[in-house]
Motif scaffolding. Structure first.
Motif, PDB file in Angstrom:
ATOM      1  N   ALA A  11      99.569  32.221 -47.251  1.00  0.00           N
ATOM      2  CA  ALA A  11      98.536  32.147 -46.203  1.00  0.00           C
ATOM      3  C   ALA A  11      99.208  32.368 -44.846  1.00  0.00           C
ATOM      4  N   HIS A  12      98.454  32.864 -43.898  1.00  0.00           N
ATOM      5  CA  HIS A  12      98.974  33.006 -42.538  1.00  0.00           C
ATOM      6  C   HIS A  12      99.179  31.610 -41.951  1.00  0.00           C
ATOM      7  N   TYR A  13     100.170  31.451 -41.083  1.00  0.00           N
ATOM      8  CA  TYR A  13     100.470  30.099 -40.591  1.00  0.00           C
ATOM      9  C   TYR A  13      99.328  29.475 -39.796  1.00  0.00           C
ATOM     10  N   ARG A  14      98.393  30.308 -39.300  1.00  0.00           N
ATOM     11  CA  ARG A  14      97.266  29.739 -38.542  1.00  0.00           C
ATOM     12  C   ARG A  14      96.054  29.457 -39.434  1.00  0.00           C
ATOM     13  N   SER A  15      96.227  29.622 -40.752  1.00  0.00           N
ATOM     14  CA  SER A  15      95.139  29.307 -41.687  1.00  0.00           C
ATOM     15  C   SER A  15      95.522  28.092 -42.511  1.00  0.00           C
ATOM     16  N   HIS A  16      94.520  27.402 -42.993  1.00  0.00           N
ATOM     17  CA  HIS A  16      94.795  26.332 -43.939  1.00  0.00           C
ATOM     18  C   HIS A  16      95.433  26.921 -45.178  1.00  0.00           C
ATOM     19  N   LEU A  17      96.269  26.139 -45.827  1.00  0.00           N
ATOM     20  CA  LEU A  17      96.841  26.550 -47.103  1.00  0.00           C
ATOM     21  C   LEU A  17      96.535  25.415 -48.066  1.00  0.00           C
ATOM     22  N   ASN A  18      95.980  25.766 -49.215  1.00  0.00           N
ATOM     23  CA  ASN A  18      95.578  24.719 -50.158  1.00  0.00           C
ATOM     24  C   ASN A  18      96.573  24.605 -51.304  1.00  0.00           C
ATOM     25  N   PHE A  19      97.232  23.462 -51.376  1.00  0.00           N
ATOM     26  CA  PHE A  19      98.202  23.230 -52.442  1.00  0.00           C
ATOM     27  C   PHE A  19      97.514  22.714 -53.702  1.00  0.00           C
ATOM     28  N   THR A  20      97.800  23.375 -54.833  1.00  0.00           N
ATOM     29  CA  THR A  20      97.439  22.819 -56.149  1.00  0.00           C
ATOM     30  C   THR A  20      98.651  23.084 -57.035  1.00  0.00           C
ATOM     31  N   TRP A  21      98.784  22.334 -58.108  1.00  0.00           N
ATOM     32  CA  TRP A  21      99.915  22.577 -59.013  1.00  0.00           C
ATOM     33  C   TRP A  21      99.815  23.959 -59.627  1.00  0.00           C
ATOM     34  N   ALA A  22      98.593  24.393 -59.922  1.00  0.00           N
ATOM     35  CA  ALA A  22      98.423  25.721 -60.529  1.00  0.00           C
ATOM     36  C   ALA A  22      98.877  26.808 -59.554  1.00  0.00           C
ATOM     37  N   ALA A  23      98.566  26.614 -58.270  1.00  0.00           N
ATOM     38  CA  ALA A  23      98.967  27.619 -57.277  1.00  0.00           C
ATOM     39  C   ALA A  23     100.487  27.651 -57.137  1.00  0.00           C
ATOM     40  N   LEU A  24     101.103  26.482 -57.225  1.00  0.00           N
ATOM     41  CA  LEU A  24     102.561  26.444 -57.122  1.00  0.00           C
ATOM     42  C   LEU A  24     103.189  27.122 -58.340  1.00  0.00           C
ATOM     43  N   GLU A  25     102.584  26.895 -59.482  1.00  0.00           N
ATOM     44  CA  GLU A  25     103.098  27.518 -60.697  1.00  0.00           C
ATOM     45  C   GLU A  25     103.005  29.037 -60.589  1.00  0.00           C
ATOM     46  N   SER A  26     101.908  29.511 -60.073  1.00  0.00           N
ATOM     47  CA  SER A  26     101.793  30.966 -59.973  1.00  0.00           C
ATOM     48  C   SER A  26     102.740  31.491 -58.892  1.00  0.00           C
ATOM     49  N   ALA A  27     103.014  30.689 -57.862  1.00  0.00           N
ATOM     50  CA  ALA A  27     104.012  31.102 -56.854  1.00  0.00           C
ATOM     51  C   ALA A  27     105.391  31.200 -57.503  1.00  0.00           C
ATOM     52  N   GLN A  28     105.717  30.221 -58.317  1.00  0.00           N
ATOM     53  CA  GLN A  28     107.046  30.258 -58.948  1.00  0.00           C
ATOM     54  C   GLN A  28     107.161  31.469 -59.877  1.00  0.00           C
ATOM     55  N   ARG A  29     106.090  31.762 -60.593  1.00  0.00           N
ATOM     56  CA  ARG A  29     106.118  32.926 -61.476  1.00  0.00           C
ATOM     57  C   ARG A  29     106.260  34.203 -60.645  1.00  0.00           C
ATOM     58  N   GLY A  30     105.492  34.279 -59.569  1.00  0.00           N
ATOM     59  CA  GLY A  30     105.541  35.457 -58.698  1.00  0.00           C
ATOM     60  C   GLY A  30     106.921  35.664 -58.112  1.00  0.00           C
ATOM     61  N   LEU A  31     107.484  34.597 -57.601  1.00  0.00           N
ATOM     62  CA  LEU A  31     108.810  34.701 -56.982  1.00  0.00           C
ATOM     63  C   LEU A  31     109.844  35.168 -58.002  1.00  0.00           C
ATOM     64  N   ARG A  32     109.771  34.581 -59.186  1.00  0.00           N
ATOM     65  CA  ARG A  32     110.787  34.934 -60.186  1.00  0.00           C
ATOM     66  C   ARG A  32     110.611  36.352 -60.710  1.00  0.00           C
ATOM     67  N   SER A  33     109.386  36.826 -60.804  1.00  0.00           N
ATOM     68  CA  SER A  33     109.278  38.209 -61.280  1.00  0.00           C
ATOM     69  C   SER A  33     109.652  39.179 -60.168  1.00  0.00           C
ATOM     70  N   LEU A  34     109.441  38.776 -58.917  1.00  0.00           N
ATOM     71  CA  LEU A  34     109.912  39.609 -57.804  1.00  0.00           C
ATOM     72  C   LEU A  34     111.442  39.708 -57.854  1.00  0.00           C
ATOM     73  N   ARG A  35     112.070  38.566 -58.040  1.00  0.00           N
ATOM     74  CA  ARG A  35     113.539  38.578 -58.149  1.00  0.00           C
ATOM     75  C   ARG A  35     113.995  39.398 -59.350  1.00  0.00           C
ATOM     76  N   SER A  36     113.259  39.298 -60.468  1.00  0.00           N
ATOM     77  CA  SER A  36     113.637  40.060 -61.663  1.00  0.00           C
ATOM     78  C   SER A  36     113.694  41.543 -61.329  1.00  0.00           C
ATOM     79  N   ALA A  37     112.648  42.022 -60.650  1.00  0.00           N
ATOM     80  CA  ALA A  37     112.598  43.445 -60.309  1.00  0.00           C
ATOM     81  C   ALA A  37     113.772  43.806 -59.414  1.00  0.00           C
ATOM     82  N   VAL A  38     113.991  42.988 -58.385  1.00  0.00           N
ATOM     83  CA  VAL A  38     115.058  43.277 -57.416  1.00  0.00           C
ATOM     84  C   VAL A  38     116.419  43.308 -58.117  1.00  0.00           C
ATOM     85  N   GLN A  39     116.663  42.306 -58.945  1.00  0.00           N
ATOM     86  CA  GLN A  39     117.985  42.198 -59.559  1.00  0.00           C
ATOM     87  C   GLN A  39     118.186  43.240 -60.659  1.00  0.00           C
ATOM     88  N   LYS A  40     117.112  43.614 -61.318  1.00  0.00           N
ATOM     89  CA  LYS A  40     117.213  44.640 -62.360  1.00  0.00           C
ATOM     90  C   LYS A  40     117.535  45.999 -61.713  1.00  0.00           C
TER      91      LYS A  40
END
Ligand code: AMP
Ligand code: ZN
Length: 470
Positions: A309-338
């Motif tokens: 979210a943009h820093y001037r917008s609310h950001l809503n934390f849920t465990w599911a959203a964090l899980e999808s962030a972790q998945r997103g980050l790790r697959s981004l890293r996978s692509a970069v490192q591969k």
């Protein structure tokens, strides 16, 4: 230099940033109050300040970032009412206020480091700047901006005609804390304490022209920003909750002493919500970085989540959203490192320039991180070969997500519900083959799984499955 646009709460506009001294930025960030663990909400604010600093540095500015540690002063509510929070902590933990402050400062610094938040150039403690604060209080009294009551020295807002310019709230609209008894000695309900006279039992107290006492919260930031950045500096940051009281009061104090609004640009981070609502102790959702780690999340997954979210917008934390962030980050890293291990692609360099420009334009547009991250995702899909790793290395100066060295998707064993049924079927078939010591079938099925993009590791009584790099 490329133009950097920043939203200024004071002008209510996105303005092109232009520092007082070319090439240099003086920036002050309101730091934590250290009587309890910082919440992930607090940490969102500091990720925002870190991004701002990193973006300015990415643009070639040399940044002097000053952050205070409120180890005395912000003891009650923003409006100086309610319980003394440090005394509550003292009662709870049976430690001295100094021990409590040191403990939670260290905990905060540890969380900040886990989130790749750079250490500010200057970290200053309120308790080490009592002299500077007192000097300012004396100056305000001498100039007629403050008055004494039986319990302290108060700023007289009626003497500061611009009061309210940051929030746009008119004084008449501000009600004295409805549930708290207003101090009858104050001339105006919004007058605020610069210095409090300490009752004997108050543990933290210092000598002053008015006897023993301790400083108000707001004077701390005015005194320390002035000491380290001067009467006028470039940027002041904080959370949106600081706009109506803390920063209005800072401006009133500083401008009454120096004749200048201390900062040219005032930037405020919007709040993090949890499950769509406010974080609160009573709901048990004041999560910390430790709480996320205890559930197996990388702290950097939270940093990545902050970019959704943009820093001037609310950001809503849920465990599911964090899980999808972790998945997103790790697959981004996978692509970069591969791609880092692959051969060069002809013509990639030209494409890289386009992505570099798009990234810079995004971060320079008032820190548009969702856009900046999407630029990197586009690059990840553009078959750039090792150029992607080059790009990620550059962007990581701002993103700070350990793109080149952090854990990737494949490192994480999958939970049963994440494994597709057709894969699960083969895994079970293979398990039976192994139990029957049919190694040929076991090996054949391992190859089959590999072709489907999964790696199986045999454990004593079962198996663990990870995804293969795509
Ligand atoms: P404090 O330690 O209470 O002074 O707060 C530290 C920082 O965290 C301040 O800049 C607050 O504005 C900010 N903050 C507090 N709660 C939240 C939240 N839920 N989301 C984002 N920032 C917050
Ligand atoms: Zn402050």
């Amino acid at each position: 230099m490329h133009p950097v646009y920043l939203y200024n709460t004071l002008t209510r506009r996105k303005d092109e940033f232009s520092p007082i001294v070319p090439g240099q930025v003086g920036m002050y960030t309101c730091g934590p109050t250290v009587y309890q663990y910082a919440t992930i909400g607090n940490m969102r604010s500091y990720v925002f300040a870190d991004i701002l600093r990193r973006v300015l540095e990415y643009n070639g500015y040399s940044v002097k970032m000053v952050m205070n540690i409120t180890d005395v002063g912000h003891l009650v509510s923003d409006a100086d009412e309610g319980e003394d929070k440090m005394l509550v902590a003292v009662g709870r933990e049976k430690k001295t206020p100094w021990e409590i402050a040191r403990f939670y400062t260290e905990a905060f610094m540890k969380d900040a480091a886990l989130l790749n938040i750079l250490r500010p150039t200057v970290v200053c403690y309120a308790t080490e700047h009592i002299e500077e604060m007192l000097k300012m209080v004396v100056e305000l009294v001498e100039k007629g901006y403050a008055y004494e009551t039986s319990d302290g020295i108060y700023f007289d807002i009626s003497r500061f005609s611009d009061y309210g310019q940051l929030s746009g709230i008119r004084l008449e609209e501000q009600l004295a804390g409805a549930r708290v008894e207003a101090n009858p000695e104050k001339r105006h309900h919004a007058d605020f304490a610069l210095w409090k006279k300490a009752p004997k039992e108050h543990i933290m107290q210092w000598p002053s022209p008015w006897g023993m006492g301790y400083p108000g919260w707001h004077i701390e930031c005015s005194a320390m920003s002035r000491k380290y950045l001067g009467d006028e500096f470039d940027i002041h940051t904080g959370g949106v909750d600081h706009i109506p009281i803390h920063h209005e009061n800072e401006i009133a104090q500083s401008a009454s002493c120096t004749g200048k609004i201390p900062a040219r640009v005032w930037m405020h981070g919007e709040f993090l919500l949890v499950d769509g609502g406010k974080m609160s102790k009573s709901l048990g959702n004041t999560y910390t970085i430790d709480d996320l780690a205890a559930k197996g999340f990388e702290p950097l997954a939270f940093r990545y989540f902050c970019f959704s979210a943009h820093y001037r917008s609310h950001l809503n934390f849920t465990w599911a959203a964090l899980e999808s962030a972790q998945r997103g980050l790790r697959s981004l890293r996978s692509a970069v490192q591969k791609y880092a291990r692959e051969p060069e692609r002809p013509g990639a360099e030209e494409k890289l320039e386009g992505f570099r420009e798009a990234f810079l334009e995004s971060v320079n547009d008032d820190l548009n991180m969702p856009k900046a991250v999407s630029v990197l995702w586009e690059a990840a899909k553009a078959d750039l070969g090792p150029g992607l790793a080059t790009l990620a290395g550059e962007f990581d100066r701002v993103l700070a997500l350990d793109l080149l060295k952090g854990p990737v998707d494949e490192d994480r064993p999958l939970a049963p519900q994440e494994i597709p049924p057709e894969v699960l079927e083969i895994l079970e078939e293979r398990k039976l083959a192994r139990q029957a010591k049919d190694w040929a079938t076991s090996d054949r099925l391992r190859e089959k799984l590999k072709a489907m993009g999964y790696h199986v590791k045999d454990l004593k009584d079962g198996y663990e499955v990870t995804r293969l790099p795509r």
